[in-house]
Design a protein around this motif. Structure first.
Motif, PDB file in Angstrom:
ATOM      1  N   PRO A  75     -18.088  43.688 -42.693  1.00 19.32           N
ATOM      2  CA  PRO A  75     -19.518  43.743 -42.917  1.00 19.32           C
ATOM      3  C   PRO A  75     -19.842  43.399 -44.539  1.00 19.32           C
ATOM      4  O   PRO A  75     -20.802  43.118 -44.927  1.00 19.32           O
ATOM      5  CB  PRO A  75     -19.826  45.174 -42.614  1.00 19.32           C
ATOM      6  CG  PRO A  75     -19.016  45.559 -41.713  1.00 19.32           C
ATOM      7  CD  PRO A  75     -17.669  44.851 -42.149  1.00 19.32           C
ATOM      8  N   ALA A  76     -19.046  43.959 -45.421  1.00 19.92           N
ATOM      9  CA  ALA A  76     -19.042  43.655 -46.749  1.00 19.92           C
ATOM     10  C   ALA A  76     -19.103  42.255 -47.099  1.00 19.92           C
ATOM     11  O   ALA A  76     -19.996  41.631 -47.846  1.00 19.92           O
ATOM     12  CB  ALA A  76     -18.075  44.659 -47.668  1.00 19.92           C
ATOM     13  N   ARG A  77     -18.039  41.651 -46.580  1.00 22.52           N
ATOM     14  CA  ARG A  77     -18.125  40.130 -46.704  1.00 22.52           C
ATOM     15  C   ARG A  77     -19.409  39.536 -46.175  1.00 22.52           C
ATOM     16  O   ARG A  77     -20.057  38.281 -46.850  1.00 22.52           O
ATOM     17  CB  ARG A  77     -16.827  39.496 -46.076  1.00 22.52           C
ATOM     18  CG  ARG A  77     -15.487  39.877 -46.882  1.00 22.52           C
ATOM     19  CD  ARG A  77     -14.180  39.001 -46.613  1.00 22.52           C
ATOM     20  NE  ARG A  77     -13.879  39.580 -44.841  1.00 22.52           N
ATOM     21  CZ  ARG A  77     -13.197  40.532 -44.969  1.00 22.52           C
ATOM     22  NH1 ARG A  77     -12.869  41.179 -45.711  1.00 22.52           N
ATOM     23  NH2 ARG A  77     -12.835  40.685 -43.537  1.00 22.52           N
ATOM     24  N   GLU A  78     -19.801  39.576 -45.117  1.00 25.10           N
ATOM     25  CA  GLU A  78     -20.892  39.068 -44.218  1.00 25.10           C
ATOM     26  C   GLU A  78     -22.070  39.233 -45.214  1.00 25.10           C
ATOM     27  O   GLU A  78     -23.071  38.521 -44.908  1.00 25.10           O
ATOM     28  CB  GLU A  78     -21.071  39.758 -42.926  1.00 25.10           C
ATOM     29  CG  GLU A  78     -21.825  38.879 -41.875  1.00 25.10           C
ATOM     30  CD  GLU A  78     -21.418  39.917 -40.469  1.00 25.10           C
ATOM     31  OE1 GLU A  78     -22.583  40.398 -40.052  1.00 25.10           O
ATOM     32  OE2 GLU A  78     -20.288  40.011 -40.036  1.00 25.10           O
ATOM     33  N   HIS A  79     -22.352  40.416 -45.719  1.00 24.82           N
ATOM     34  CA  HIS A  79     -23.767  40.876 -46.406  1.00 24.82           C
ATOM     35  C   HIS A  79     -23.222  40.968 -48.017  1.00 24.82           C
ATOM     36  O   HIS A  79     -23.983  41.453 -48.590  1.00 24.82           O
ATOM     37  CB  HIS A  79     -23.960  42.153 -46.067  1.00 24.82           C
ATOM     38  CG  HIS A  79     -24.332  42.060 -44.446  1.00 24.82           C
ATOM     39  ND1 HIS A  79     -25.428  41.327 -43.855  1.00 24.82           N
ATOM     40  CD2 HIS A  79     -23.704  42.784 -43.304  1.00 24.82           C
ATOM     41  CE1 HIS A  79     -25.343  41.544 -42.761  1.00 24.82           C
ATOM     42  NE2 HIS A  79     -24.182  42.554 -42.266  1.00 24.82           N
ATOM     43  N   ALA A  80     -22.328  40.057 -48.485  1.00 24.77           N
ATOM     44  CA  ALA A  80     -21.935  40.285 -49.902  1.00 24.77           C
ATOM     45  C   ALA A  80     -23.224  39.863 -50.638  1.00 24.77           C
ATOM     46  O   ALA A  80     -23.449  40.681 -51.749  1.00 24.77           O
ATOM     47  CB  ALA A  80     -20.858  39.106 -50.185  1.00 24.77           C
ATOM     48  N   ASP A  81     -24.036  38.854 -50.357  1.00 26.08           N
ATOM     49  CA  ASP A  81     -25.145  38.540 -51.298  1.00 26.08           C
ATOM     50  C   ASP A  81     -26.228  39.479 -51.214  1.00 26.08           C
ATOM     51  O   ASP A  81     -26.799  39.768 -52.230  1.00 26.08           O
ATOM     52  CB  ASP A  81     -25.767  37.028 -50.677  1.00 26.08           C
ATOM     53  CG  ASP A  81     -27.018  36.634 -51.352  1.00 26.08           C
ATOM     54  OD1 ASP A  81     -26.559  36.503 -52.744  1.00 26.08           O
ATOM     55  OD2 ASP A  81     -28.041  36.443 -50.913  1.00 26.08           O
ATOM     56  N   LEU A  82     -26.548  40.182 -50.237  1.00 27.99           N
ATOM     57  CA  LEU A  82     -27.488  41.286 -49.968  1.00 27.99           C
ATOM     58  C   LEU A  82     -27.041  42.501 -50.777  1.00 27.99           C
ATOM     59  O   LEU A  82     -27.921  43.024 -51.512  1.00 27.99           O
ATOM     60  CB  LEU A  82     -27.763  41.813 -48.544  1.00 27.99           C
ATOM     61  CG  LEU A  82     -28.566  42.867 -48.354  1.00 27.99           C
ATOM     62  CD1 LEU A  82     -29.939  42.663 -48.964  1.00 27.99           C
ATOM     63  CD2 LEU A  82     -28.486  43.447 -46.942  1.00 27.99           C
ATOM     64  N   LEU A  83     -25.635  42.872 -50.589  1.00 30.11           N
ATOM     65  CA  LEU A  83     -25.192  44.019 -51.600  1.00 30.11           C
ATOM     66  C   LEU A  83     -25.028  43.711 -53.108  1.00 30.11           C
ATOM     67  O   LEU A  83     -25.501  44.397 -53.738  1.00 30.11           O
ATOM     68  CB  LEU A  83     -23.644  44.289 -51.124  1.00 30.11           C
ATOM     69  CG  LEU A  83     -23.442  44.638 -49.469  1.00 30.11           C
ATOM     70  CD1 LEU A  83     -22.203  44.661 -49.486  1.00 30.11           C
ATOM     71  CD2 LEU A  83     -24.126  46.171 -49.347  1.00 30.11           C
ATOM     72  N   ARG A  84     -24.841  42.522 -53.321  1.00 36.07           N
ATOM     73  CA  ARG A  84     -25.168  42.393 -54.853  1.00 36.07           C
ATOM     74  C   ARG A  84     -26.637  42.246 -55.411  1.00 36.07           C
ATOM     75  O   ARG A  84     -26.812  42.752 -56.415  1.00 36.07           O
ATOM     76  CB  ARG A  84     -24.574  40.622 -55.321  1.00 36.07           C
ATOM     77  CG  ARG A  84     -24.742  40.044 -56.466  1.00 36.07           C
ATOM     78  CD  ARG A  84     -24.355  38.746 -56.836  1.00 36.07           C
ATOM     79  NE  ARG A  84     -25.340  37.727 -55.843  1.00 36.07           N
ATOM     80  CZ  ARG A  84     -26.650  37.457 -55.897  1.00 36.07           C
ATOM     81  NH1 ARG A  84     -27.137  37.993 -57.131  1.00 36.07           N
ATOM     82  NH2 ARG A  84     -27.005  36.862 -55.083  1.00 36.07           N
ATOM     83  N   ARG A  85     -27.617  41.796 -54.605  1.00 41.08           N
ATOM     84  CA  ARG A  85     -28.839  41.963 -54.946  1.00 41.08           C
ATOM     85  C   ARG A  85     -29.179  43.260 -54.993  1.00 41.08           C
ATOM     86  O   ARG A  85     -30.049  43.821 -55.736  1.00 41.08           O
ATOM     87  CB  ARG A  85     -29.815  41.225 -53.939  1.00 41.08           C
ATOM     88  CG  ARG A  85     -29.763  39.588 -54.163  1.00 41.08           C
ATOM     89  CD  ARG A  85     -30.586  38.708 -53.396  1.00 41.08           C
ATOM     90  NE  ARG A  85     -30.166  38.751 -52.009  1.00 41.08           N
ATOM     91  CZ  ARG A  85     -30.723  38.816 -50.692  1.00 41.08           C
ATOM     92  NH1 ARG A  85     -32.200  38.657 -50.972  1.00 41.08           N
ATOM     93  NH2 ARG A  85     -30.168  38.739 -49.631  1.00 41.08           N
TER      94      ARG A  85
END
Length: 66
Positions: free
Chosen positions: A53-63
């Protein structure tokens, strides 16, 4: 070291004893190695699944972190 008691059916115990005898080891040593190997394997698998999940949503988590 704390002990763990495992109920083994007679067939499993016989197999464990046979393997230990063939390897020149105690049944406890064989069982402990098997538990350690299983924990390593499952730990690797679980960490891989947990990271998806972290890899899948890396962009969202970064933002969200900005």
């Amino acid at each position: 070291m704390p002990e763990l008691r495992l109920p083994l059916d007679p067939g499993v115990r016989r197999d464990l004893d046979d393997l230990a005898d063939a390897q020149g080891r105690t049944p406890e040593e064989v069982a402990l190695d098997a538990v350690r190997a299983h924990l390593r394997q499952e730990g690797t698998r679980v960490r891989g699944v947990a990271g998806e999940p972290a890899r899948e949503h890396a962009d969202l988590l970064r933002r969200l972190g900005e």
